[in-house]
Enzyme design. Structure first.
Site, PDB file in Angstrom:
ATOM      1  CG  ASP A 210      -1.858  -1.069   1.321  1.00  0.00           C
ATOM      2  OD1 ASP A 210      -2.167  -1.667   0.116  1.00  0.00           O
ATOM      3  OD2 ASP A 210      -2.363  -1.149   2.492  1.00  0.00           O
TER       4      ASP A 210
HETATM    5  N1  URA Z   1      -1.312  -5.976   3.919  1.00  0.00           N
HETATM    6  C1  URA Z   1      -1.706  -4.742   3.931  1.00  0.00           C
HETATM    7  O1  URA Z   1      -2.673  -4.559   4.284  1.00  0.00           O
HETATM    8  N2  URA Z   1      -1.098  -3.732   3.270  1.00  0.00           N
HETATM    9  C2  URA Z   1       0.079  -3.950   2.743  1.00  0.00           C
HETATM   10  O2  URA Z   1       0.770  -2.930   2.189  1.00  0.00           O
HETATM   11  C3  URA Z   1       0.625  -5.433   2.747  1.00  0.00           C
HETATM   12  C4  URA Z   1      -0.067  -6.502   3.324  1.00  0.00           C
END
Ligand code: URA
Length: 248
Positions: free
Chosen positions: A107
């Site tokens: 993310d």
């Molecule tokens: N899980 C998440 O919620 N975000 C990420 O970036 C990676 C795994």
């Protein structure tokens, strides 16, 4: 190759001949670009967009495979372009000329271990669910979850109608209003860690991927990357066995 390069250099890179010899071949009319014979000096070609023939055979340059581990900072997208103009992770790879892409995603606000490569086959195999390559995250979550809630996550919970695979969870630190938890999963569902902690009522405040398989961030500063050998990257498959042994 998406950048323009001198025709004789391109022929040399493709292994046709040395640059000097390639210049002779060009002058002798043995090279065509997009169907037209080119004899002028200094012509540039964009190999991705143009077709170069030498003695009427198409010439291509195989890019060599490259494997990278990046410590991704917050604020970078893991797509290769962004309609909103936010910074993209590949801008953190000065000196990497190959067109690499991220293996999986993180993310925008997640930090940590991100693999990038131009080896599509290996990238696919790393992400294939049957290979169960595990990823370890450090999550700072709101509040202090009880044992039962963490056990629910360890066993697996339902997300959008589908059960998550068992996870390994360790409490690392208790802060005044939050907890630091390490969680290891081998699935790669979108926003999985955040959704899992949300499901037990403890939203994630900060998320960092500490390890991708056996590849850890040890000694790699935020925003920096290192080049890996193919074997180093392939090691991430062997860790799956270690993980299974520990948990069996
Ligand atoms: N899980 C998440 O919620 N975000 C990420 O970036 C990676 C795994």
């Amino acid at each position: 190759m998406e950048k323009p390069v001198r025709l004789q250099k391109f022929l040399a890179m493709a292994g046709v001949a040395s640059r000097r010899k390639a210049e002779e071949y060009i002058a002798a009319g043995r090279v065509k670009v997009d169907g037209k014979t080119v004899t002028a000096r200094g012509v540039k070609v964009t190999p991705d967009k143009q077709i170069v023939l030498f003695d009427n055979r198409q010439i291509t340059v195989e890019e060599s495979s490259i494997y990278i581990l990046l410590n991704k900072p917050k604020g970078y997208v893991t797509t290769l372009s962004d309609p909103q103009g936010r910074p993209i992770v590949t801008s953190l790879l000065p000196g990497v000329k190959e067109r690499v892409f991220p293996v999986g995603r993180l993310d925008l606000d997640t930090e940590g271990a991100l693999i990038l490569t131009n080896d599509g086959a290996l990238a696919q195999s790393i992400q294939h669910p049957s290979n169960e390559v595990h990823k370890t995250y450090q999550a700072e979550i709101k509040g202090h979850p009880d044992k039962k809630s963490l056990q629910r996550l360890e066993k697996g919970i339902r997300i959008e109608g589908k059960q998550t695979a068992p996870a390994r969870i360790r409490r690392r630190k208790r802060k005044k209003n939050s907890s630091i938890i390490e969680i290891t999963i081998h699935e790669g569902r979108k926003r999985q860690v955040k959704i899992m902690f949300n499901a037990i009522g403890h939203p994630v405040l900060h998320l960092k991927r500490l390890a991708y398989g056996s590849l850890t961030l040890d000694g790699l500063p935020l925003g920096k990357y290192k080049i890996l050998s193919k074997n180093e990257l392939k090691n991430i498959f062997s860790n799956k066995l270690l993980y299974k042994q520990k948990n069996s």
